[in-house]
Motif scaffolding. Structure first.
Motif, PDB file in Angstrom:
ATOM      1  N   UNK A 242       0.739  -1.228   0.091  1.00  0.00           N
ATOM      2  CA  UNK A 242       0.182  -0.028   0.116  1.00  0.00           C
ATOM      3  C   UNK A 242       0.818   1.315  -0.076  1.00  0.00           C
ATOM      4  N   UNK A 243       1.749   1.465   0.960  1.00  0.00           N
ATOM      5  CA  UNK A 243       2.215   2.521   1.162  1.00  0.00           C
ATOM      6  C   UNK A 243       1.595   3.808   1.774  1.00  0.00           C
ATOM      7  N   UNK A 244       2.475   4.908   1.638  1.00  0.00           N
ATOM      8  CA  UNK A 244       1.611   6.058   2.248  1.00  0.00           C
ATOM      9  C   UNK A 244       0.240   6.444   1.680  1.00  0.00           C
ATOM     10  N   UNK A 245      -0.778   6.598   2.401  1.00  0.00           N
ATOM     11  CA  UNK A 245      -2.026   7.047   1.925  1.00  0.00           C
ATOM     12  C   UNK A 245      -2.761   5.934   1.391  1.00  0.00           C
ATOM     13  N   UNK A 246      -2.249   4.799   1.277  1.00  0.00           N
ATOM     14  CA  UNK A 246      -2.774   3.630   0.539  1.00  0.00           C
ATOM     15  C   UNK A 246      -3.307   2.247   1.370  1.00  0.00           C
ATOM     16  N   UNK A 247      -2.614   2.692   2.689  1.00  0.00           N
ATOM     17  CA  UNK A 247      -2.476   1.266   3.234  1.00  0.00           C
ATOM     18  C   UNK A 247      -3.895   0.861   4.119  1.00  0.00           C
ATOM     19  N   UNK A 248      -4.173  -0.503   4.145  1.00  0.00           N
ATOM     20  CA  UNK A 248      -5.257  -0.843   5.093  1.00  0.00           C
ATOM     21  C   UNK A 248      -4.738  -1.781   6.132  1.00  0.00           C
ATOM     22  N   UNK A 249      -5.434  -1.490   7.457  1.00  0.00           N
ATOM     23  CA  UNK A 249      -4.887  -2.317   8.440  1.00  0.00           C
ATOM     24  C   UNK A 249      -6.133  -2.878   8.795  1.00  0.00           C
ATOM     25  N   UNK A 250      -6.482  -4.167   8.080  1.00  0.00           N
ATOM     26  CA  UNK A 250      -7.490  -4.975   8.212  1.00  0.00           C
ATOM     27  C   UNK A 250      -8.059  -5.428   9.585  1.00  0.00           C
ATOM     28  N   UNK A 251      -7.061  -5.920  10.181  1.00  0.00           N
ATOM     29  CA  UNK A 251      -7.327  -6.403  11.826  1.00  0.00           C
ATOM     30  C   UNK A 251      -7.879  -5.147  12.754  1.00  0.00           C
ATOM     31  N   UNK A 252      -7.528  -4.003  12.320  1.00  0.00           N
ATOM     32  CA  UNK A 252      -8.128  -2.958  13.127  1.00  0.00           C
ATOM     33  C   UNK A 252      -9.221  -1.973  12.526  1.00  0.00           C
ATOM     34  N   UNK A 253      -9.658  -2.594  11.512  1.00  0.00           N
ATOM     35  CA  UNK A 253     -10.778  -1.927  10.696  1.00  0.00           C
ATOM     36  C   UNK A 253     -10.350  -0.599  10.329  1.00  0.00           C
ATOM     37  N   UNK A 254      -9.066  -0.396   9.830  1.00  0.00           N
ATOM     38  CA  UNK A 254      -8.552   0.838   9.435  1.00  0.00           C
ATOM     39  C   UNK A 254      -8.342   1.007   8.051  1.00  0.00           C
ATOM     40  N   UNK A 255      -8.770   2.060   7.254  1.00  0.00           N
ATOM     41  CA  UNK A 255      -8.815   2.081   5.828  1.00  0.00           C
ATOM     42  C   UNK A 255      -8.365   3.541   5.214  1.00  0.00           C
ATOM     43  N   UNK A 256      -7.769   3.919   4.404  1.00  0.00           N
ATOM     44  CA  UNK A 256      -7.240   5.175   3.720  1.00  0.00           C
ATOM     45  C   UNK A 256      -7.009   4.989   2.376  1.00  0.00           C
ATOM     46  N   UNK A 257      -7.534   6.186   1.887  1.00  0.00           N
ATOM     47  CA  UNK A 257      -7.289   6.309   0.398  1.00  0.00           C
ATOM     48  C   UNK A 257      -6.536   7.893  -0.049  1.00  0.00           C
ATOM     49  N   UNK A 258      -5.938   8.017  -1.066  1.00  0.00           N
ATOM     50  CA  UNK A 258      -5.458   9.171  -1.647  1.00  0.00           C
ATOM     51  C   UNK A 258      -6.127  10.290  -2.395  1.00  0.00           C
ATOM     52  N   UNK A 259      -7.625   9.925  -2.593  1.00  0.00           N
ATOM     53  CA  UNK A 259      -8.262  10.852  -3.446  1.00  0.00           C
ATOM     54  C   UNK A 259      -9.037  11.743  -2.285  1.00  0.00           C
ATOM     55  N   UNK A 260      -8.698  13.239  -2.589  1.00  0.00           N
ATOM     56  CA  UNK A 260      -9.211  13.701  -1.458  1.00  0.00           C
ATOM     57  C   UNK A 260     -10.649  13.938  -1.500  1.00  0.00           C
ATOM     58  N   UNK A 261     -11.280  13.786  -0.180  1.00  0.00           N
ATOM     59  CA  UNK A 261     -12.520  13.984   0.060  1.00  0.00           C
ATOM     60  C   UNK A 261     -13.166  12.382  -0.016  1.00  0.00           C
ATOM     61  N   UNK A 262     -12.641  11.560  -0.733  1.00  0.00           N
ATOM     62  CA  UNK A 262     -13.319  10.346  -1.278  1.00  0.00           C
ATOM     63  C   UNK A 262     -13.810   9.614   0.279  1.00  0.00           C
ATOM     64  N   UNK A 263     -13.009   9.682   1.175  1.00  0.00           N
ATOM     65  CA  UNK A 263     -13.387   8.827   2.371  1.00  0.00           C
ATOM     66  C   UNK A 263     -14.606   9.470   3.051  1.00  0.00           C
ATOM     67  N   UNK A 264     -15.204  10.586   2.667  1.00  0.00           N
ATOM     68  CA  UNK A 264     -16.525  10.936   3.135  1.00  0.00           C
ATOM     69  C   UNK A 264     -17.645  10.237   2.777  1.00  0.00           C
ATOM     70  N   UNK A 265     -17.641   9.722   1.484  1.00  0.00           N
ATOM     71  CA  UNK A 265     -18.839   9.072   0.934  1.00  0.00           C
ATOM     72  C   UNK A 265     -18.581   7.698   1.553  1.00  0.00           C
ATOM     73  N   UNK A 266     -17.371   7.082   1.607  1.00  0.00           N
ATOM     74  CA  UNK A 266     -16.830   5.865   1.544  1.00  0.00           C
ATOM     75  C   UNK A 266     -17.527   5.567   3.257  1.00  0.00           C
ATOM     76  N   UNK A 267     -17.379   6.309   3.779  1.00  0.00           N
ATOM     77  CA  UNK A 267     -17.639   6.359   5.291  1.00  0.00           C
ATOM     78  C   UNK A 267     -19.060   6.310   5.733  1.00  0.00           C
ATOM     79  N   UNK A 268     -19.865   7.051   4.686  1.00  0.00           N
ATOM     80  CA  UNK A 268     -21.268   6.785   4.837  1.00  0.00           C
ATOM     81  C   UNK A 268     -21.676   5.352   4.537  1.00  0.00           C
ATOM     82  N   UNK A 269     -20.984   4.918   3.527  1.00  0.00           N
ATOM     83  CA  UNK A 269     -21.366   3.346   3.039  1.00  0.00           C
ATOM     84  C   UNK A 269     -21.187   2.542   4.097  1.00  0.00           C
ATOM     85  N   UNK A 270     -20.101   2.667   4.821  1.00  0.00           N
ATOM     86  CA  UNK A 270     -19.798   1.798   5.736  1.00  0.00           C
ATOM     87  C   UNK A 270     -20.473   1.984   7.146  1.00  0.00           C
ATOM     88  N   UNK A 271     -21.184   3.090   7.366  1.00  0.00           N
ATOM     89  CA  UNK A 271     -21.983   3.426   8.486  1.00  0.00           C
ATOM     90  C   UNK A 271     -23.366   2.827   8.014  1.00  0.00           C
TER      91      UNK A 271
END
Length: 318
Positions: free
Chosen positions: A95-124
């Motif tokens: 993954x490297x910077x901005x791209x990694x996933x820590x699956x065991x700890x339910x942690x996700x990230x991505x490099x596209x600015x703002x993309x996590x906001x809609x992803x978080x809504x889907x997860x919620x």
């Protein structure tokens, strides 16, 4: 807050700070495999937010995942290894910077600015359907508040009363542009109110205040009271990225002024006021230094992924 919480928070923030400083140095040596965005100065947010979460809660991060991830439990050794593209990282160096996933700890990230906001809504939304009382926390910056994903995510989270807490880390700049020049709302948290849920703006360098505010928001999200937007006003004391020519958009005087508001310094002053001896704080600093240096040395001793391992986690059709 208790002295015990402040001592723990102080140690966690010191750990994040030292990991961050070493990573910046490694980036200057071209050992970090991609872009690196320092988190120094913003540590109170990740520490306080994480202390309010369960292991089963999810976190969606962005450009500065190292602090957020360590707050969720990722070790410094795993952070160093992932940043440097080595096996032993949370995504085995893929993954490297901005791209990694820590699956065991339910942690996700991505490099596209703002993309996590809609992803978080889907997860919620999934969490609401599962009805286990879990929530999703989404970190993003002031620049992301101007993206289409911000408005789409906030709107759907409000309509469906999703268990998501949005943490807006307002560090005063979207790369090199001052926030006052590109965001019409002041404070930005007003935008949460526009969608029908609570938005608050707080001092993001006060670890106790951040904890108190997030604790309230998390409780509301868990009990079905819908989303929450918390704007944490803070400041990145390093450049937007490793090698950033900061002098083109901010002064040394401004940086020094904000360093006086450093969350670690403020926690230290509070602890001294509570009777904690300097010797105890020095012992914490020494322990952090030894542990982080050991983690860095371990990570740099790990091997790089092979070409064949690059597709370990890719699904291929039969």
């Amino acid at each position: 807050m208790s002295k015990e919480f402040l001592l723990k928070a102080y140690e966690q923030m010191q750990t994040m700070r030292l990991v961050d400083e070493i990573l910046l140095d490694l980036k200057m040596q071209d050992l970090v495999m991609d872009g690196f965005h320092p988190y120094s100065g913003e540590e109170a947010i990740a520490v306080a937010v994480s202390d309010c979460l369960r292991d089963s809660d999810y976190v969606i991060s962005n450009h500065r995942p190292q602090g957020h991830s360590m707050g969720k439990g990722t070790t410094p050794a795993q952070v160093f290894a992932e940043m440097c593209g080595r096996r032993g990282g949370v995504s085995d160096g893929i993954g490297g910077p901005m791209q990694w996933i820590d699956y065991e700890r339910n942690f996700y990230c991505g490099s596209i600015v703002g993309s996590g906001i809609t992803i978080a809504a889907g997860v919620a939304m999934a969490m609401k359907k599962e009805n286990k009382g879990d929530i999703c926390v989404c970190y993003f910056g002031d620049g992301a508040s101007n993206t289409g994903s911000f408005h789409e995510g906030m709107n759907i989270a409000a309509i469906w009363q999703l268990p998501v807490v949005y943490i807006l880390e307002n560090n005063q700049y979207a790369e090199a542009m001052p926030v006052k020049e590109f965001v019409s709302a002041d404070p930005i948290s007003k935008r949460g109110e526009a969608y029908g849920f609570e938005g608050v703006t707080i001092d993001g360098n006060d670890v106790e205040l951040v904890h108190e505010t997030v604790e309230k928001a998390v409780k509301a999200a868990r009990t079905g009271e819908g989303p929450y937007l918390i704007e944490c006003v803070t400041y990145r004391t390093k450049g937007h990225y490793g090698g950033d020519p900061e002098h083109t958009y901010r002064t040394k005087e401004e940086v020094e002024m904000w360093k006086q508001k450093c969350p670690i310094l403020r926690a230290k002053q509070k602890l001294v006021g509570l009777g904690v001896k300097q010797e105890e704080l020095d012992a914490i600093d020494q322990r952090v230094t030894e542990q982080v240096q050991k983690a860095k040395d371990w990570a740099l001793a790990q091997r790089f992924p092979t070409v064949e391992e690059a597709v370990d986690h890719v699904m291929l059709p039969l």
